[in-house]
Design an enzyme around this catalytic site. Sequence first.
Site, PDB file in Angstrom:
ATOM      1  N   GLY A  73      41.606 -19.677  19.041  1.00  0.00           N
ATOM      2  CA  GLY A  73      42.111 -19.094  20.285  1.00  0.00           C
ATOM      3  C   GLY A  73      43.518 -18.554  20.100  1.00  0.00           C
ATOM      4  O   GLY A  73      43.857 -17.479  20.626  1.00  0.00           O
ATOM      5  N   ASN A 153      45.776 -24.385  31.228  1.00  0.00           N
ATOM      6  CA  ASN A 153      45.279 -25.533  30.460  1.00  0.00           C
ATOM      7  C   ASN A 153      45.839 -26.866  30.935  1.00  0.00           C
ATOM      8  O   ASN A 153      45.224 -27.900  30.730  1.00  0.00           O
ATOM      9  CB  ASN A 153      45.583 -25.339  28.968  1.00  0.00           C
ATOM     10  CG  ASN A 153      46.999 -24.898  28.714  1.00  0.00           C
ATOM     11  OD1 ASN A 153      47.437 -23.860  29.229  1.00  0.00           O
ATOM     12  ND2 ASN A 153      47.724 -25.651  27.941  1.00  0.00           N
ATOM     13  N   GLN A 181      40.519 -21.633  28.540  1.00  0.00           N
ATOM     14  CA  GLN A 181      40.123 -22.793  29.342  1.00  0.00           C
ATOM     15  C   GLN A 181      39.029 -22.445  30.357  1.00  0.00           C
ATOM     16  O   GLN A 181      38.378 -23.341  30.898  1.00  0.00           O
ATOM     17  CB  GLN A 181      41.335 -23.386  30.067  1.00  0.00           C
ATOM     18  CG  GLN A 181      42.345 -24.031  29.135  1.00  0.00           C
ATOM     19  CD  GLN A 181      41.834 -25.323  28.506  1.00  0.00           C
ATOM     20  OE1 GLN A 181      40.917 -25.965  29.001  1.00  0.00           O
ATOM     21  NE2 GLN A 181      42.432 -25.704  27.390  1.00  0.00           N
ATOM     22  N   SER A 201      38.190 -19.558  22.667  1.00  0.00           N
ATOM     23  CA  SER A 201      38.253 -20.502  21.551  1.00  0.00           C
ATOM     24  C   SER A 201      37.017 -21.390  21.599  1.00  0.00           C
ATOM     25  O   SER A 201      36.757 -22.052  22.607  1.00  0.00           O
ATOM     26  CB  SER A 201      39.520 -21.355  21.692  1.00  0.00           C
ATOM     27  OG  SER A 201      39.491 -22.406  20.760  1.00  0.00           O
ATOM     28  N   HIS A 203      36.074 -24.238  20.274  1.00  0.00           N
ATOM     29  CA  HIS A 203      36.069 -25.709  20.364  1.00  0.00           C
ATOM     30  C   HIS A 203      36.304 -26.206  21.786  1.00  0.00           C
ATOM     31  O   HIS A 203      36.248 -27.410  22.028  1.00  0.00           O
ATOM     32  CB  HIS A 203      37.049 -26.330  19.367  1.00  0.00           C
ATOM     33  CG  HIS A 203      38.501 -26.189  19.703  1.00  0.00           C
ATOM     34  ND1 HIS A 203      39.224 -27.209  20.252  1.00  0.00           N
ATOM     35  CD2 HIS A 203      39.364 -25.148  19.550  1.00  0.00           C
ATOM     36  CE1 HIS A 203      40.489 -26.814  20.415  1.00  0.00           C
ATOM     37  NE2 HIS A 203      40.592 -25.560  20.000  1.00  0.00           N
ATOM     38  N   THR A 239      36.566 -12.707   4.634  1.00  0.00           N
ATOM     39  CA  THR A 239      35.136 -13.008   4.607  1.00  0.00           C
ATOM     40  C   THR A 239      34.751 -13.796   5.851  1.00  0.00           C
ATOM     41  O   THR A 239      35.413 -14.782   6.189  1.00  0.00           O
ATOM     42  CB  THR A 239      34.787 -13.804   3.335  1.00  0.00           C
ATOM     43  OG1 THR A 239      35.137 -12.996   2.216  1.00  0.00           O
ATOM     44  CG2 THR A 239      33.314 -14.166   3.271  1.00  0.00           C
ATOM     45  N   CYS A 326      52.837 -32.266  23.769  1.00  0.00           N
ATOM     46  CA  CYS A 326      54.173 -32.836  23.606  1.00  0.00           C
ATOM     47  C   CYS A 326      54.402 -33.233  22.153  1.00  0.00           C
ATOM     48  O   CYS A 326      53.515 -33.717  21.476  1.00  0.00           O
ATOM     49  CB  CYS A 326      54.343 -34.047  24.503  1.00  0.00           C
ATOM     50  SG  CYS A 326      53.103 -35.299  24.221  1.00  0.00           S
TER      51      CYS A 326
HETATM   52  N1  PLP Z   1      45.108 -20.809  25.110  1.00  0.00           N
HETATM   53  C1  PLP Z   1      44.890 -21.864  25.902  1.00  0.00           C
HETATM   54  C2  PLP Z   1      44.962 -21.714  27.379  1.00  0.00           C
HETATM   55  C3  PLP Z   1      44.594 -23.112  25.334  1.00  0.00           C
HETATM   56  O1  PLP Z   1      44.384 -24.166  26.121  1.00  0.00           O
HETATM   57  C4  PLP Z   1      44.520 -23.213  23.925  1.00  0.00           C
HETATM   58  C5  PLP Z   1      44.267 -24.524  23.279  1.00  0.00           C
HETATM   59  O2  PLP Z   1      44.607 -25.569  23.791  1.00  0.00           O
HETATM   60  C6  PLP Z   1      44.745 -22.067  23.146  1.00  0.00           C
HETATM   61  C7  PLP Z   1      45.034 -20.886  23.778  1.00  0.00           C
HETATM   62  C8  PLP Z   1      44.679 -22.113  21.651  1.00  0.00           C
HETATM   63  O3  PLP Z   1      43.370 -22.263  21.173  1.00  0.00           O
HETATM   64  P1  PLP Z   1      43.114 -22.801  19.676  1.00  0.00           P
HETATM   65  O4  PLP Z   1      43.297 -24.267  19.721  1.00  0.00           O
HETATM   66  O5  PLP Z   1      41.702 -22.420  19.354  1.00  0.00           O
HETATM   67  O6  PLP Z   1      44.078 -22.106  18.799  1.00  0.00           O
END
Ligand code: PLP
Length: 383
Positions: A73, A153, A181, A201, A203, A239, A326
């Site tokens: 992300g 988030n 999110q 993202s 995960h 790749t 944090c």
């Molecule tokens: N943007 C937001 C709002 C997120 O909550 C996060 C991850 O916590 C990210 C971007 C970054 O994603 P990644 O962990 O895949 O780099």
Amino acid sequence: MPERTIYLDNAATTALDSRVLDTMLPYFTLEYGNASSIYTLGRHAMQAIDRSREEVAAILHCRPTEVAFVGCGSESDNLAIKGMAFASQKKGNHLITSAIEHHAVLHTCQYLDRFGFKTTYLPVDEYGCVDPEQVARAITDQTVLVSVMYANNEIGTIEPIAEIGRICRAKKIPFHIDAVQAAGALSLDVTELNVDLLSLSAHKFYGPKGMGILYVRQGMRILPQLQGGSQERGRRAGTENVAGIVGTAAALRLAYDDLPFVTPRVQALRDQLIKEILKIPGSQLSGHPTNRLPNNASFAFEGVEGESILLNLDLLGFAASTGSACTSGSVDPSHVLVALGLPPEWSHGSLRLTLGKNNTQEDVDAILAVLPGIIEKLRGLGL
Ligand code: PLP
């Protein structure tokens, strides 16, 4: 040690869905071809990537060619913002974002300062909402990009994306949203949302870590940030992570297939958390009371340290968050809570509980049974 972790930190990451793992496994072993190779094994890999791109495009209501697979992300946010800024240097040097973005956006904008870009950081109201009128007023003839997150988030507040998108469209300013999110909870239809760039993202929606998506509307030119091969239509060299791409697409499809069943259940559990936790004296909800992600219950407790709450919860087997990423030992409250105008005696005592599809009523009952006692104990100790 507690027998099992009660996981209440689904905004940090989610468990890989076993159905997603099943789609990925063949690409680690039998189907290990490089998608750039012209023989059969390579073509299989490319076909899997093509199918995955189509699956993602179906959720985003866009063309498969507008979908780029990237490494996470953060990379997606970086590529959208730097890519658009550097491609537009002849047009202007002004960016607009909000004060409560993820650091993947804020630090990218700050990095661009050294190349002569200037960023306007829009304030938010007490619930964390960006005012579309303020976006309109901040746009100048130098503005090359507006970037506002879909949902926050830390506090879960959902921003008025379609409205901001309308304003940007009318003024012909490219509009990027960090939808990391929001994925799996809110519509990602890029036409309804009026967005030109969108970051995801994997995960966060039960897909693999280390995988992201960037939607780039046809006609938008971004400068690639990785030089090398011409993978991802020249937008990202390297790749392809075929297993990761296959898993990302499967996870996104499953998240939206499951949404009608998952969201009402998760939301009911969240509502119970909010109702019961707000009975604790000196507690308040962070973020918007209704216009918030269905899985997010974020609080501030007066006169307590959020980290102390987390450590006490951890000893009892709960995984939760203060909301902010944090650094241990740091006493700075999160930039999001500061932007909401929370005074320090409240902003230090934040707790974010984020539910997921694997949470149960028992998980909620279990935390409700211990949290009031933890807060009371910490207040007694002056922690
Ligand atoms: N943007 C937001 C709002 C997120 O909550 C996060 C991850 O916590 C990210 C971007 C970054 O994603 P990644 O962990 O895949 O780099």
